[in-house]
Design a protein around this motif. Structure first.
Motif, PDB file in Angstrom:
ATOM      1  N   THR A   9       0.817  -1.212   0.000  1.00  0.00           N
ATOM      2  CA  THR A   9       0.000   0.000   0.000  1.00  0.00           C
ATOM      3  C   THR A   9       0.853   1.266   0.000  1.00  0.00           C
ATOM      4  OG1 THR A   9      -0.142   0.026   2.426  1.00  0.00           O
ATOM      5  CG2 THR A   9      -1.853  -1.176   1.240  1.00  0.00           C
ATOM      6  N   SER A  14       2.503   0.080  -4.120  1.00  0.00           N
ATOM      7  CA  SER A  14       1.193   0.123  -4.773  1.00  0.00           C
ATOM      8  C   SER A  14       1.336   0.177  -6.292  1.00  0.00           C
ATOM      9  CB  SER A  14       0.387   1.328  -4.274  1.00  0.00           C
ATOM     10  OG  SER A  14       1.057   2.551  -4.536  1.00  0.00           O
ATOM     11  N   GLY A  29      -1.044  -8.871  -1.025  1.00  0.00           N
ATOM     12  CA  GLY A  29      -0.407  -7.663  -0.530  1.00  0.00           C
ATOM     13  C   GLY A  29      -0.560  -7.506   0.962  1.00  0.00           C
ATOM     14  N   ALA A  31      -1.081  -5.515   4.323  1.00  0.00           N
ATOM     15  CA  ALA A  31      -1.730  -4.273   4.749  1.00  0.00           C
ATOM     16  C   ALA A  31      -1.915  -4.290   6.257  1.00  0.00           C
ATOM     17  CB  ALA A  31      -3.072  -4.087   4.050  1.00  0.00           C
ATOM     18  N   LEU A  40      -6.229  -1.600  -1.188  1.00  0.00           N
ATOM     19  CA  LEU A  40      -5.496  -2.684  -1.841  1.00  0.00           C
ATOM     20  C   LEU A  40      -6.445  -3.639  -2.545  1.00  0.00           C
ATOM     21  CD1 LEU A  40      -2.767  -4.045  -2.331  1.00  0.00           C
ATOM     22  CD2 LEU A  40      -3.007  -5.172  -0.109  1.00  0.00           C
TER      23      LEU A  40
END
Length: 298
Positions: A9, A14, A29, A31, A40
């Motif tokens: 993120t 990103s 991903g 987070a 995301l």
């Protein structure tokens, strides 16, 4: 492939996520918050909740993927050395999850730690300085350690990565100029910083991941070296502030922690990276983005 991206993120992470998904990969991903997780998920990535402190969670996520791109890093420069050592531990943990396989791990470092020793632009073949000299080198030392255990690890060294919202260390220089009321450089300002646009940088990470070359080092450099005086002059014009030279012996008092970087001449080449990955940066340069950087009226 299923790619686990730490820092997914963040500014660079990103952009990597978007590039991977656009190229047909499935992204997991990392987070830390619901808000970041929602952003995301909106890109089409699968969310892994957690933080860099949760090493067991990181290892479980890594074990379920075809490889890792590690970009997460704590940029609180008040505890820079500790953050670099934390990154060492994260890399060692991620590597342990990939041991005994050919699955790639891409580790992030900086072009500034490459010690060319001759005044020429640093190259991919230049060894990193010791972490005792450059704390960020802990990441490359960790990469070398897990490589010795058979992990397929390679390194991407970053310059100042930019677009019209973020500018690497220049973002901190902007805040410093606002605080001090002048846009400053050190001495004659001929020392240089390399740079690359975030879109070009994201593509390089994806190419490095797909190539999965053991022990490779890549320089995500589009511009070998932009003089700090040029940066200060554009910044001064945007902020409507005077542009001044600061004597080297006064740099620490004026710039604080940033003084470790603003007086350093650290050009870097990406000639070998371009050949190995067929990478051709084609986005705008750092000064062009700085001239259109958002937020100057706030």
């Amino acid at each position: 492939m299923r790619v686990f991206v730490t820092g997914a993120t963040g500014f660079i992470g990103s952009a990597i996520v978007k590039n991977l998904i656009a190229s047909g990969h499935h992204v997991l991903g990392l987070a830390r918050s619901k808000e970041k997780a929602a952003d995301l998920a909106a890109t089409g990535a699968e969310v892994v909740f957690g933080s860099l402190d949760e090493l067991d969670r990181l290892k479980r996520a890594a074990a379920a993927t075809d490889g890792i791109i590690h970009t997460a890093f704590n940029h609180d420069f008040s505890k820079f050395v500790a953050n670099c050592e934390d990154d060492r531990r994260v890399i060692e943990a991620l590597g342990s999850a990939l041991a005994g396989s050919n699955r790639p791990l891409i580790v992030t470092s900086g072009t500034g730690i490459a010690n060319s020793g001759s005044g020429r632009p640093a190259t991919e073949e230049d060894a990193a300085e010791s972490s005792a000299v450059s704390p960020r080198a802990a990441s490359e030392e960790a990469a070398a350690s897990i490589a010795a255990e058979g992990v397929n690890v390679s390194v991407v060294r970053l310059p100042q990565v930019h677009d019209t919202t973020r500018q690497g260390l220049i973002t901190y220089a902007i805040a410093m100029a606002r605080e001090k009321g002048v846009s400053a450089y050190v001495g004659e300002g001929r020392n240089r910083w390399p740079a690359a646009h975030v879109v070009d940088t994201a593509r390089l990470y994806r190419l490095a991941f797909e190539r999965a070359e053991r022990g490779a080092k890549y320089h995500a450099v589009a511009e070998e070296g932009v003089p700090l005086r040029d940066i200060a002059e554009v910044l001064g014009k945007r902020l409507k502030l005077p542009v001044v030279s600061i004597a080297l012996q006064e740099a620490a008092a004026h710039f604080g922690w940033l003084s470790a970087f603003v007086g350093r001449d650290a050009p870097a080449s990406s000639e070998l990276t371009r050949k190995r990955l067929q990478w051709r940066p084609n986005e705008r340069g750092v000064l062009a983005d700085l001239r259109e950087l958002q937020g100057f009226d706030s």
